[in-house]
Design an enzyme around this catalytic site. Sequence first.
Site, PDB file in Angstrom:
ATOM      1  N   ARG A   1      -3.364  -8.510 -11.268  1.00  0.00           N
ATOM      2  CA  ARG A   1      -3.418  -7.221 -12.257  1.00  0.00           C
ATOM      3  C   ARG A   1      -4.477  -6.528 -11.810  1.00  0.00           C
ATOM      4  NH1 ARG A   1      -8.027  -8.433 -13.430  1.00  0.00           N
ATOM      5  NH2 ARG A   1      -7.815  -6.461 -14.667  1.00  0.00           N
TER       6      ARG A   1
ATOM      7  N   ALA B   1      -5.406  -2.131 -11.603  1.00  0.00           N
ATOM      8  CA  ALA B   1      -4.705  -1.007 -10.989  1.00  0.00           C
ATOM      9  C   ALA B   1      -4.963  -0.987  -9.307  1.00  0.00           C
ATOM     10  CB  ALA B   1      -5.317   0.269 -11.359  1.00  0.00           C
TER      11      ALA B   1
ATOM     12  N   GLN C   1      -8.401 -10.492 -20.697  1.00  0.00           N
ATOM     13  CA  GLN C   1      -9.085 -10.154 -19.381  1.00  0.00           C
ATOM     14  C   GLN C   1     -10.338 -10.389 -19.329  1.00  0.00           C
ATOM     15  OE1 GLN C   1      -6.597  -8.225 -20.648  1.00  0.00           O
ATOM     16  NE2 GLN C   1      -5.474  -7.311 -19.134  1.00  0.00           N
TER      17      GLN C   1
ATOM     18  N   ASP D   1      -7.078   2.956 -15.106  1.00  0.00           N
ATOM     19  CA  ASP D   1      -5.794   2.739 -14.431  1.00  0.00           C
ATOM     20  C   ASP D   1      -5.151   4.134 -13.924  1.00  0.00           C
ATOM     21  OD1 ASP D   1      -6.038   0.315 -16.377  1.00  0.00           O
ATOM     22  OD2 ASP D   1      -4.720  -0.181 -15.071  1.00  0.00           O
TER      23      ASP D   1
ATOM     24  N   ASN E   1      -6.714   4.026 -19.453  1.00  0.00           N
ATOM     25  CA  ASN E   1      -7.385   2.498 -19.254  1.00  0.00           C
ATOM     26  C   ASN E   1      -6.845   1.632 -20.295  1.00  0.00           C
ATOM     27  OD1 ASN E   1      -8.986   0.927 -17.509  1.00  0.00           O
ATOM     28  ND2 ASN E   1     -10.569   0.832 -19.168  1.00  0.00           N
ATOM     29  N   LYS E   2      -7.234   0.260 -20.117  1.00  0.00           N
ATOM     30  CA  LYS E   2      -6.861  -0.786 -21.106  1.00  0.00           C
ATOM     31  C   LYS E   2      -6.837  -0.479 -22.346  1.00  0.00           C
ATOM     32  CE  LYS E   2      -5.560  -3.968 -20.037  1.00  0.00           C
ATOM     33  NZ  LYS E   2      -3.975  -3.967 -20.000  1.00  0.00           N
TER      34      LYS E   2
END
Lengths: 351, 351
Positions: free
Chosen positions: B55, B57, B203, B243, B253-254
């Site tokens: 995982r 990007a 994460q 990302d 992003n996340k």
Amino acid sequence: MKVKVGGEVKEYQTVWMEEDVVCMIDQTTLPFEFSIHRARNVEEVAEAIMTMKVRGAPAIGVTACYGLAQAAIQNCSLPPDELKALLSKVAARFLATRPTAVDMKNMVTRVLETCEGLYSSKLIAQAVLHEARRIAQENVEACRKIGELGSSLISEGARILVHCNPGALGTVDYGTALSIVRFAHTQGKNIFVYVTETRPWLQGRLTSWELTQEGVPHCLIVDAAAGYYLQRGEIDVVLVGADRILPNGDVINKIGTYMLAVAAHENGVPFIVAAPTTTLDSSSSSLKVEERFPEEVTHVKGYNPELGETARVRIHPDVRAKNPAFDVTPAKYVTLIVTEKGIFKPDKIRT
Amino acid sequence: MKVKVGGEVKEYQTVWMEEDVVCMIDQTTLPFEFSIHRARNVEEVAEAIMTMKVRGAPAIGVTACYGLAQAAIQNCSLPPDELKALLSKVAARFLATRPTAVDMKNMVTRVLETCEGLYSSKLIAQAVLHEARRIAQENVEACRKIGELGSSLISEGARILVHCNPGALGTVDYGTALSIVRFAHTQGKNIFVYVTETRPWLQGRLTSWELTQEGVPHCLIVDAAAGYYLQRGEIDVVLVGADRILPNGDVINKIGTYMLAVAAHENGVPFIVAAPTTTLDSSSSSLKVEERFPEEVTHVKGYNPELGETARVRIHPDVRAKNPAFDVTPAKYVTLIVTEKGIFKPDKIRT
């Protein structure tokens, strides 16, 4: 609150007394198992509060009052002065368990004050039990009233975000923010609730459990997803409870409340705090933000379908974790505060 | 990146090729077990990306490129036109796995373009493998450069908050935001890192694992606690990856990045995004925010010390959960963007 137990719907309060035993719904086994915890002495009551078998500012306050009643009943053969000294010591023991919420301090002070004019241990024990029961009943009434008043703020079809468990389980019954949700639902408003899971302790699963009992449509999201839905205009109002409200309207509540309030403010979404007046800190006493066990971050309790039982698993490597349990939301981010006495702007909050 | 395996320190990249096998560090078994996953065909590569064995990007972009190289090698007996058609189909298959990040699209497009002038399947296979390897190597170089450039923004003694895993594991090596951390640490600055656990997928435990390998002092916090430390002035800078970065400087992003950026902005703390230029979306193509499996919210994988093995447990009741994986942080909350080409204000971002 309604609880479905073995196909039957029963009425429960979060905490109650049976003779000299402090009984409570065990919140550490929910949502996987509904069970009653019985605390038979001071240490068991303190342990139940500390380990969050019971949690939520008003609920732990009432539990401590019942703990005092228990101590008074179990020690009413002591001379009155000794009993009073013992009760003060027990109160201090309870207050040390969870230092941030102010309801316990306010409630326990009231219980100790009832002993003041009394010089018979039997009368002291009766008075303490009576006052503890009255405080519990007043909390039920306050929460009912909060729901009734606050539901006027909820529109038909409102999409509500609720953080933590400001529910029946965090009080004696009804809840604070969730009392508003209950009333709005009962009034037939087609509400939908976004429930934040509320890491680390996952109080969101208690909220989800309560909403399921009541049949309120809802979904679970991670705490970090709240901003996503606020930004997209998919949330009409944020509802939270409080552990302590300062005279200037600042709100101390579950960790994450501050970021949520800032994000709501940024997106023009009303941020509403619901709490009984026992949560108001009129004394402006020094605020200690409780730092809880790092294991609450590094481990979680869940249900293992392969084993068919609950299991505690480590979810993070063995590194240092920091676990502040509360944060401070400045009054400027708070739209309104709902108490049993009315709906206030945060700078107008009164006991 | 350095990995301690059985008492030895070895150098690893996140993803690499051995003959026609796409090899990767399995990120679903970390931090509890370090293992290598070998994907032997297109479906295994797609599955590895989809289930987040790999995982981040840039990392999934390079994995898809290696997957194309694998498909080209395994099918070089096909006529060149058929091989090209097959590679386009494989590319589409990979792109469907994770729709939000843009690096994969940028990288895969580049690989397909190398085939254009070629009319021998053997040459196509060679060219695709060569281009995939070059893209991987360019990512390593870009991430190294991001660390070198970005570390100039980190002061001696800085307390840094990092969200998600913008680490070596999310790229081919070094990482994006974590490359900056690595360089600052290597330069001897006495940094300390607050690692958000990053629900639902956690994460943060990968970030913690990487920082442990590198010996960088850090602690884990829940996502909701970030505001607490920002408000108290205990964080000097927030570092995140991306990302997808839009031409106007908005950063995808996340999930949770948006609320973090708003809270940093509110407290005057610099919010820095680090990403290679492959993350820039020059085409302004339509943005789809990936909604992932609800089970990522309702279940977690952890380590059961009683069983001595990893276990997946349900942590929420069986209710609907919503799981958006990313959010959009408007450029106005972003202080600076660090790419391998320089440090930019978000409105000045260039490929």
